[in-house]
Design a protein around this motif. Structure first.
Motif, PDB file in Angstrom:
ATOM      1  N   ASP A 111       0.855  -1.180   0.000  1.00  0.00           N
ATOM      2  CA  ASP A 111       0.000   0.000   0.000  1.00  0.00           C
ATOM      3  C   ASP A 111       0.896   1.236   0.000  1.00  0.00           C
ATOM      4  O   ASP A 111       1.966   1.234   0.618  1.00  0.00           O
ATOM      5  CB  ASP A 111      -0.889   0.028   1.249  1.00  0.00           C
ATOM      6  N   HIS A 142       0.933   5.845  -0.470  1.00  0.00           N
ATOM      7  CA  HIS A 142       0.264   7.132  -0.643  1.00  0.00           C
ATOM      8  C   HIS A 142       0.740   7.726  -1.967  1.00  0.00           C
ATOM      9  O   HIS A 142       1.682   7.224  -2.591  1.00  0.00           O
ATOM     10  CB  HIS A 142       0.517   8.066   0.549  1.00  0.00           C
ATOM     11  N   TYR A 192      -3.606  12.015  -9.427  1.00  0.00           N
ATOM     12  CA  TYR A 192      -4.879  11.953  -8.697  1.00  0.00           C
ATOM     13  C   TYR A 192      -6.075  11.737  -9.623  1.00  0.00           C
ATOM     14  O   TYR A 192      -7.051  11.100  -9.223  1.00  0.00           O
ATOM     15  CB  TYR A 192      -5.020  13.154  -7.765  1.00  0.00           C
ATOM     16  N   GLU A 206      -9.026   2.781  -1.301  1.00  0.00           N
ATOM     17  CA  GLU A 206      -8.313   3.409  -0.211  1.00  0.00           C
ATOM     18  C   GLU A 206      -8.031   2.356   0.856  1.00  0.00           C
ATOM     19  O   GLU A 206      -8.877   1.523   1.157  1.00  0.00           O
ATOM     20  CB  GLU A 206      -9.117   4.567   0.364  1.00  0.00           C
ATOM     21  N   GLU A 218      -7.075   1.126   4.674  1.00  0.00           N
ATOM     22  CA  GLU A 218      -7.208   1.525   6.069  1.00  0.00           C
ATOM     23  C   GLU A 218      -5.916   1.265   6.831  1.00  0.00           C
ATOM     24  O   GLU A 218      -5.738   1.772   7.938  1.00  0.00           O
ATOM     25  CB  GLU A 218      -8.375   0.780   6.710  1.00  0.00           C
ATOM     26  N   ARG A 257      -2.283   1.767   7.933  1.00  0.00           N
ATOM     27  CA  ARG A 257      -1.437   2.943   7.997  1.00  0.00           C
ATOM     28  C   ARG A 257      -0.181   2.633   8.795  1.00  0.00           C
ATOM     29  O   ARG A 257      -0.184   1.758   9.646  1.00  0.00           O
ATOM     30  CB  ARG A 257      -2.191   4.101   8.638  1.00  0.00           C
ATOM     31  N   ARG A 309      -2.855  13.488   6.854  1.00  0.00           N
ATOM     32  CA  ARG A 309      -3.479  14.003   5.618  1.00  0.00           C
ATOM     33  C   ARG A 309      -3.304  13.057   4.438  1.00  0.00           C
ATOM     34  O   ARG A 309      -4.007  13.174   3.441  1.00  0.00           O
ATOM     35  CB  ARG A 309      -2.870  15.366   5.261  1.00  0.00           C
ATOM     36  N   ARG A 310      -2.385  12.136   4.540  1.00  0.00           N
ATOM     37  CA  ARG A 310      -2.123  11.215   3.424  1.00  0.00           C
ATOM     38  C   ARG A 310      -3.236  10.190   3.290  1.00  0.00           C
ATOM     39  O   ARG A 310      -3.749   9.673   4.266  1.00  0.00           O
ATOM     40  CB  ARG A 310      -0.801  10.481   3.636  1.00  0.00           C
ATOM     41  N   ARG A 311      -3.543   9.899   2.037  1.00  0.00           N
ATOM     42  CA  ARG A 311      -4.468   8.811   1.732  1.00  0.00           C
ATOM     43  C   ARG A 311      -3.644   7.684   1.146  1.00  0.00           C
ATOM     44  O   ARG A 311      -2.865   7.879   0.220  1.00  0.00           O
ATOM     45  CB  ARG A 311      -5.521   9.284   0.730  1.00  0.00           C
ATOM     46  N   TYR A 312      -3.829   6.505   1.700  1.00  0.00           N
ATOM     47  CA  TYR A 312      -3.112   5.326   1.224  1.00  0.00           C
ATOM     48  C   TYR A 312      -4.030   4.512   0.325  1.00  0.00           C
ATOM     49  O   TYR A 312      -5.239   4.446   0.548  1.00  0.00           O
ATOM     50  CB  TYR A 312      -2.635   4.476   2.406  1.00  0.00           C
ATOM     51  N   TYR A 313      -3.431   3.879  -0.679  1.00  0.00           N
ATOM     52  CA  TYR A 313      -4.186   3.097  -1.650  1.00  0.00           C
ATOM     53  C   TYR A 313      -3.639   1.681  -1.684  1.00  0.00           C
ATOM     54  O   TYR A 313      -2.459   1.448  -1.438  1.00  0.00           O
ATOM     55  CB  TYR A 313      -4.078   3.731  -3.042  1.00  0.00           C
TER      56      TYR A 313
END
Length: 109
Positions: free
Chosen positions: A18, A20, A44, A58, A60, A62, A71-75
């Protein structure tokens, strides 16, 4: 059907772990020796399209809070994303095999 270059590299970057967005950009640049650079805008937009197609989602999961920026979104890549990546890798393999057989200047040995 071939994946767009940005989609291929995003899926490839997510195949092992995963990540970001910035990590995806850096991994792609490193793996391609700087030949492919995903800017934030293109990245993006591509992430949104891949998510809409169900190829990524996305995550969950982390890192530890002291190593993370909230603030980071992980994929993460989905099973469908792995299948799409595998199909694209098979397509590229066939292209490279044809190039080798046709003596088009590519020989992996």
């Amino acid at each position: 059907m071939a994946l767009p270059t940005s989609h291929f590299h995003i899926l490839f970057a997510l195949a092992e772990e995963d990540r970001h967005g910035y990590s995806i950009m850096k991994e792609t640049e490193e793996l391609t020796q700087g030949n492919v650079r995903l800017g934030p805008g293109a990245l993006y937009v591509a992430l949104g399209k891949l998510a809409d197609q169900g190829l990524i989602e996305e995550s969950e999961k982390r890192p530890a809070p002291d190593l993370d920026d909230a603030r980071r979104r992980y994929y993460r890549i989905t099973d469908g994303g792995r299948a799409a990546l595998g199909g694209e890798l098979q397509r590229l393999h066939r292209v490279m095999e044809h190039a080798r057989r046709a003596d088009l200047g590519w020989n992996p040995t």
